[in-house]
Design an enzyme around this catalytic site. Structure first.
Site, PDB file in Angstrom:
ATOM      1  CE  LYS A   1      51.178  21.736  34.666  1.00 47.58           C
ATOM      2  NZ  LYS A   1      49.982  21.724  35.647  1.00 47.58           N
TER       3      LYS A   1
HETATM    4  C1  LIG Z   1      49.546  20.271  36.018  1.00 49.68           C
HETATM    5  C2  LIG Z   1      48.829  20.055  37.384  1.00 49.68           C
HETATM    6  C3  LIG Z   1      48.980  19.015  38.108  1.00 49.68           C
HETATM    7  C4  LIG Z   1      49.701  17.777  37.787  1.00 49.68           C
HETATM    8  O1  LIG Z   1      51.064  18.126  37.800  1.00 49.68           O
HETATM    9  P1  LIG Z   1      51.919  16.859  37.041  1.00 49.68           P
HETATM   10  O2  LIG Z   1      53.269  17.448  36.946  1.00 49.68           O
HETATM   11  O3  LIG Z   1      51.326  16.995  35.652  1.00 49.68           O
HETATM   12  O4  LIG Z   1      51.925  15.870  37.700  1.00 49.68           O
HETATM   13  C5  LIG Z   1      48.387  19.315  39.377  1.00 49.68           C
HETATM   14  N1  LIG Z   1      47.608  20.450  39.810  1.00 49.68           N
HETATM   15  C6  LIG Z   1      47.538  21.390  38.826  1.00 49.68           C
HETATM   16  C7  LIG Z   1      46.685  22.690  39.421  1.00 49.68           C
HETATM   17  C8  LIG Z   1      48.087  21.459  37.829  1.00 49.68           C
HETATM   18  O5  LIG Z   1      48.009  22.502  36.766  1.00 49.68           O
END
Ligand SMILES: *Cc1c(COP(=O)(O)O)cnc(C)c1O
Length: 461
Positions: free
Chosen positions: A112
């Protein structure tokens, strides 16, 4: 470049407006009206360039005149300066044709950060120019919230409120949200699960009086700027494995469908991606949908990969919009049915989705087994989300190189990692005192009126 809503009933916006708006007023998500493509030669030229240089080239066509080239380069440079690895998104080889893309070297140890750090820079530049003040409200299953707080803490023209499901995030995730001392940071633990938090957020955006009064802005992956920033690492990874001269496949641990949707955009822009594989945990609504053509909500069962514990995948709407030939009314009708439990995808749209995405799921046992095996046989300690990815990827290996996205650092989920592997993953030294810092958090009910009152109280409007 203009941005249009997936529900077809909001006016088109510029990049800057779409970024500052988040969710469209008709309830839809913004997508570019036309996608820019990069030529074979432009992609070939990315070989050997830095992450930041590739980021500029991939994202530049999307931002219109929101920033000058020099400004945009400066924002990109600042966004990634705090990462703990010079490559930003290094590739590690797991097996002859299987690679891991480590997306956890940012300040909060999950992918993120790639989008949030850049969004933070872009919001600040835009607000400094306009003199506006905004209120960011985000919903998180754990990682978005910490990444958003890290990106916006201490900025003068922004308050950031993060709703996370009480008791359902890991301790590291919670502490990353509750320990920042800046007064503009507000961590809110809500009674309910992540879908409740996300529904609350959408309801607040749909209350236009409130939305205007507090100048609400969103940084969830409904925000186009988030998706855009994630397109970049598909290019850097594929190019370092031989693209555009060679095809590459990706497996993506998926929850809200933002990260995999970025891969789909990369492919539509001209990157030669063979397979795009959606990997889900036991909350496998996306896998079931791709198998059956029916999107049917069930309850969320908490798992050891909590950032993927989700039933309503916001960004799936963007894929549906394309699958329905960009018919906003058709998407709006399906989303109305979703409120009452689910919908059946039409034959043509389902075919398009099946041709575009493959999928698989990992049970809790399979996830733990993957953590254990990859440590023993490959020397790689995986977080549970990344382990879901490699488990699913194993069923899709072939002659084309497969890249599995490692979405978080194992230290972010120490209990699950320890239980599976017997090993404790230490936090990187720069955050080693996380467990000693005091926490600041407000427990809130799943009650929109109370929450709106609290937000207005805190920002004094
Ligand atoms: C947010 C997240 C996901 C999922 O990603 P999306 O874009 O919501 O599909 C997978 N793994 C981790 C560690 C995350 O923080």
């Amino acid at each position: 470049m203009r941005y249009i809503s997936t529900r077809g009933a909001s006016e088109a916006l510029t990049f800057e407006q779409a970024m500052m708006t988040g969710l469209a007023r008709d309830g839809g998500l913004y997508v570019p009206e036309d996608l820019p493509t990069l030529t074979h030669a432009q992609i070939a030229d990315m070989a050997g360039k830095s992450y930041e240089e590739v980021a500029f080239e991939v994202m530049r066509p999307f931002i219109g005149d929101t920033f000058t080239d020099a400004e945009f380069k400066g924002l990109i440079a600042k966004a990634y300066a705090g990462f703990g690895h010079a490559a930003r998104a290094p590739l590690v080889q797991l097996a002859p044709n299987h690679f891991l893309l480590e997306l956890f070297h940012g300040p909060t140890l999950a992918f993120k950060d790639f989008a949030m750090q850049l969004i933070g820079q872009m919001f600040q530049a835009s607000l400094t120019r306009s003199g506006d003040r905004i209120t960011i409200v985000g919903a998180t299953s754990g990682d978005t919230g910490s990444a958003a707080i890290e990106a916006f803490r201490g900025l003068t023209n922004v308050d950031v409120f993060i709703l996370f499901p009480y008791g359902r995030v890991s301790e590291v995730q919670r502490r990353q949200m509750t320990t920042p001392v800046e007064a503009n940071v507000h961590a809110l633990a809500m009674d309910g699960d992540f879908d409740d938090c996300q529904a609350m957020l959408k309801d607040m955006f749909n209350d236009f009086a409130f939305r205007d009064e507090v100048r609400l802005a969103g940084v969830n992956s409904i925000n186009w700027g988030r998706v855009l920033a994630q397109v970049v690492y598909y290019f850097t990874a594929a190019v370092s494995l031989g693209a555009p001269h060679r095809e590459v496949s990706f497996t993506v641990p998926t929850g809200n469908f933002g990260d995999i949707f970025a891969g789909y955009i990369a492919k539509k822009m001209g990157l030669p991606i063979a397979d795009l594989v959606v990997a889900t945990n036991q909350n496998d609504i996306l896998h079931r949908t791709l198998e059956t053509g029916a999107y049917t909500k069930e309850g969320v069962i908490p798992s050891i990969s909590p950032s993927m514990d989700i039933q309503v995948s916001s960004n799936f709407e963007r894929a549906l919009f394309d699958a329905y030939g960009r018919d906003g009314a058709a998407v709006a009708a399906q989303m109305a049915d979703l409120k009452s439990g689910g919908f059946e995808i039409s034959q043509g749209a389902y075919q398009m989705l099946k041709d575009t995405f493959k999928s698989g799921r990992a049970s809790e046992e399979e996830t733990s087994a993957a953590i254990k095996t990859y440590l023993a046989d490959h020397g790689e300690l995986l977080c549970p989300h990344s382990a879901v990815g490699v488990h699913v990827a194993e069923n899709h290996l072939g002659t084309i190189p497969m890249v599995t996205l490692a979405t978080a650092h194992p230290a972010k989920f120490p209990d699950a990692v320890k239980a599976a592997s017997g090993i404790s993953a230490p936090l990187p030294p720069r955050m080693a005192d996380l467990y000693d810092r005091p926490e600041r958090v407000t427990r809130v009910a799943n009650d929109m009126a109370a929450l709106q009152a609290l937000i207005k109280e805190r920002i004094k409007v």
